[in-house]
Write an enzyme that holds these catalytic residues in place. Structure first.
Site, PDB file in Angstrom:
ATOM      1  N   HIS A 241      -2.275   5.420   6.365  1.00 20.37           N
ATOM      2  CA  HIS A 241      -0.881   5.859   6.493  1.00 20.37           C
ATOM      3  C   HIS A 241      -0.814   7.325   6.028  1.00 20.37           C
ATOM      4  O   HIS A 241      -1.660   7.785   5.253  1.00 20.37           O
ATOM      5  CB  HIS A 241       0.048   5.076   5.565  1.00 20.37           C
ATOM      6  CG  HIS A 241       0.045   3.596   5.749  1.00 20.37           C
ATOM      7  ND1 HIS A 241       0.516   2.972   6.872  1.00 20.37           N
ATOM      8  CD2 HIS A 241      -0.325   2.596   4.905  1.00 20.37           C
ATOM      9  CE1 HIS A 241       0.435   1.654   6.724  1.00 20.37           C
ATOM     10  NE2 HIS A 241      -0.080   1.402   5.540  1.00 20.37           N
TER      11      HIS A 241
ATOM     12  N   CYS B  49       0.830  -1.211   0.000  1.00 18.24           N
ATOM     13  CA  CYS B  49       0.000   0.000   0.000  1.00 18.24           C
ATOM     14  C   CYS B  49       0.866   1.263   0.000  1.00 18.24           C
ATOM     15  O   CYS B  49       0.625   2.196  -0.771  1.00 18.24           O
ATOM     16  CB  CYS B  49      -0.944  -0.020   1.192  1.00 18.24           C
ATOM     17  SG  CYS B  49      -0.151  -0.507   2.741  1.00 18.24           S
TER      18      CYS B  49
HETATM   19  P1  NAD Z   1      -5.324 -10.872   6.409  1.00 14.20           P
HETATM   20  O1  NAD Z   1      -4.726 -11.488   7.624  1.00 14.20           O
HETATM   21  O2  NAD Z   1      -6.419  -9.881   6.574  1.00 14.20           O
HETATM   22  O3  NAD Z   1      -5.869 -12.017   5.454  1.00 14.20           O
HETATM   23  C1  NAD Z   1      -5.126 -13.150   5.132  1.00 14.20           C
HETATM   24  C2  NAD Z   1      -6.076 -14.282   4.805  1.00 14.20           C
HETATM   25  O4  NAD Z   1      -5.331 -15.405   4.336  1.00 14.20           O
HETATM   26  C3  NAD Z   1      -6.877 -14.753   6.036  1.00 14.20           C
HETATM   27  O5  NAD Z   1      -8.209 -14.967   5.650  1.00 14.20           O
HETATM   28  C4  NAD Z   1      -6.169 -16.061   6.411  1.00 14.20           C
HETATM   29  O6  NAD Z   1      -7.047 -16.965   7.031  1.00 14.20           O
HETATM   30  C5  NAD Z   1      -5.766 -16.582   5.022  1.00 14.20           C
HETATM   31  N1  NAD Z   1      -4.690 -17.583   5.044  1.00 14.20           N
HETATM   32  C6  NAD Z   1      -3.902 -17.969   6.064  1.00 14.20           C
HETATM   33  N2  NAD Z   1      -3.066 -18.961   5.660  1.00 14.20           N
HETATM   34  C7  NAD Z   1      -3.338 -19.196   4.357  1.00 14.20           C
HETATM   35  C8  NAD Z   1      -2.815 -20.092   3.375  1.00 14.20           C
HETATM   36  N3  NAD Z   1      -1.842 -20.961   3.688  1.00 14.20           N
HETATM   37  N4  NAD Z   1      -3.326 -20.050   2.131  1.00 14.20           N
HETATM   38  C9  NAD Z   1      -4.301 -19.181   1.801  1.00 14.20           C
HETATM   39  N5  NAD Z   1      -4.842 -18.318   2.688  1.00 14.20           N
HETATM   40  C10 NAD Z   1      -4.363 -18.318   3.948  1.00 14.20           C
HETATM   41  O7  NAD Z   1      -4.102 -10.271   5.603  1.00 14.20           O
HETATM   42  P2  NAD Z   1      -4.142  -9.035   4.586  1.00 14.20           P
HETATM   43  O8  NAD Z   1      -4.042  -7.785   5.385  1.00 14.20           O
HETATM   44  O9  NAD Z   1      -5.256  -9.194   3.629  1.00 14.20           O
HETATM   45  O10 NAD Z   1      -2.733  -9.213   3.875  1.00 14.20           O
HETATM   46  C11 NAD Z   1      -2.545 -10.110   2.794  1.00 14.20           C
HETATM   47  C12 NAD Z   1      -1.334  -9.675   2.000  1.00 14.20           C
HETATM   48  O11 NAD Z   1      -1.584  -8.365   1.486  1.00 14.20           O
HETATM   49  C13 NAD Z   1      -0.021  -9.575   2.794  1.00 14.20           C
HETATM   50  O12 NAD Z   1       1.055  -9.856   1.921  1.00 14.20           O
HETATM   51  C14 NAD Z   1       0.019  -8.109   3.162  1.00 14.20           C
HETATM   52  O13 NAD Z   1       1.326  -7.649   3.437  1.00 14.20           O
HETATM   53  C15 NAD Z   1      -0.553  -7.497   1.911  1.00 14.20           C
HETATM   54  N6  NAD Z   1      -1.125  -6.162   2.076  1.00 14.20           N
HETATM   55  C16 NAD Z   1      -1.900  -5.872   3.157  1.00 14.20           C
HETATM   56  C17 NAD Z   1      -2.406  -4.600   3.295  1.00 14.20           C
HETATM   57  C18 NAD Z   1      -3.238  -4.213   4.483  1.00 14.20           C
HETATM   58  O14 NAD Z   1      -3.177  -3.078   4.891  1.00 14.20           O
HETATM   59  N7  NAD Z   1      -4.026  -5.075   5.060  1.00 14.20           N
HETATM   60  C19 NAD Z   1      -2.153  -3.633   2.321  1.00 14.20           C
HETATM   61  C20 NAD Z   1      -1.407  -3.979   1.194  1.00 14.20           C
HETATM   62  C21 NAD Z   1      -0.884  -5.256   1.079  1.00 14.20           C
END
Ligand code: NAD
Length: 343
Positions: free
Chosen positions: A226, A144
């Protein structure tokens, strides 16, 4: 035929990408995966998504059955029916999924910003690297913060060549649904080393910025957005109006005025609520108009990034690039924006 998309990891990013894919006329959600039979899994089924278990294991499937949440099978029952997977799993698990599932099954995959740049073929931002990612198999949509920086640096670079960029990032401590992270009463330099990893992450998208961008970051007790302060040295003659015009011309950036009540990230989120946006998402990078200033050959500005939603339209454009559905990045951006109601 619409492109068939699987969302592996229906969390903060995954559920938003699923809804964004559903809004497009040239792609469809074939299924979403969950690891646990929680309320998000139940809601996914109620929304009409086919639910698969992310961990291919009979015991896991039984957990869903016992909870009365219908599943269509595990990820291995659907993986070869799809054109592309958007991985939304937590940091580091995306890379494991890439090596253990996507590559062995020869399925194209998009990883998210929590993964490392070196683990994929290239790094995506719709303005900068669409052409490079065209037709590729394994791509990361950058984080992000990096997405926000890529957009404003694109606008600035269109006015005058960037010689040097210095950025201070104030990062949100946790997402609103996250009950495990902090701090709740501190400002934490994170990372405490300078420069932070955000500069190199921008370089993974824009290699010509190598050696030109330096970032530092702290985490503060907020969940909403942010905030970044940019100081950018450029070559050439231009005015503050030129910079504002370039910002306003760049897709997926909006400007707001503190004078009109946008005095903080809280007010920007309130704007998202008032617009009736799904989950009050602000997919656009938000630049405070009053903060834009030019002193000799240096440009200053302040911007805000809604962490949960800024990367969502980028995932949609990345699907189009990797599946060679649209050659022109600006056409893809326009199509995505129109379908999602992005300004
Ligand atoms: P999150 O914790 O909200 O969601 C992750 C999901 O993946 C959950 O539903 C979890 O149960 C599931 N999961 C766990 N193990 C798994 C597996 N082995 N296979 C498939 N699914 C699985 O996380 P998020 O915030 O959505 O982040 C996901 C990615 O996006 C990360 O790389 C993070 O750095 C990136 N990201 C997050 C944000 C943010 O602000 N939330 C912003 C940009 C990028």
């Amino acid at each position: 035929m619409p492109a068939k998309v699987l969302i592996n990891g229906y969390g903060s990013i995954g559920k938003r990408v699923a809804d964004a894919v559903s809004m497009q006329d040239d792609m469809e959600v074939i299924g979403v995966t969950k690891t646990k039979p929680d309320f998000e899994a139940r809601l996914a089924v109620e929304k009409g998504y086919k639910l698969f278990v992310a961990i291919p294991d009979k015991e896991r499937v039984k957990l869903f059955e016992d909870a009365g949440i219908p599943v269509e099978g595990t990820i291995l029952d659907v993986i070869e029916d799809v054109d592309i997977v958007v991985d939304g799993a937590p940091k580091k698990i995306g890379k494991e999924n890439l090596e253990n599932i996507y590559k062995p099954h020869k399925v194209k995959a998009i990883l998210q910003g929590g993964e490392k740049a070196k683990d994929v073929e290239d790094n995506f931002n719709a303005l900068w690297s669409y052409d490079r990612c065209y037709g590729k198999d394994y791509i990361r949509v950058v984080s992000c913060n990096t997405t926000g920086l890529c957009r404003s640096l694109y606008a600035i670079n269109s006015v005058a060549d960037i010689k040097k960029a210095r950025v201070v990032l104030v990062r949100r401590a946790a997402d609103p649904n996250d009950d495990k992270r902090g701090p709740v009463n501190a400002i934490t330099p994170n990372p405490v080393t300078v420069p932070s990893h955000h500069g190199p992450d921008v370089v993974s998208v824009v290699p010509e910025f190598e050696g030109k961008i330096l970032t530092s970051a702290v985490i503060v007790p907020t969940t909403l957005m942010h905030q970044h302060t940019l100081m950018v040295e450029v070559d050439g003659n231009f005015s503050r109006d030129d910079v504002l015009e370039a910002i306003n011309k760049t897709p997926r950036i909006i400007t707001v005025k503190a004078d009109e009540g946008f005095t903080s990230t809280a007010k920007i989120i309130e704007y998202g609520r008032d617009l009736g946006r799904l989950r009050y998402d602000i997919n656009e990078l938000v630049v405070w108009e009053e903060s834009v200033n030019v002193l000799e050959n240096e440009i200053f500005l302040m911007q805000a990034v809604h962490q949960e939603s800024i990367v969502i339209p980028e995932n949609i454009d990345c699907i189009r690039a990797m599946l060679q559905m649209e050659e022109d990045n600006f056409k893809s951006i326009e199509k995505t924006n129109k379908a999602m109601g992005i300004q």
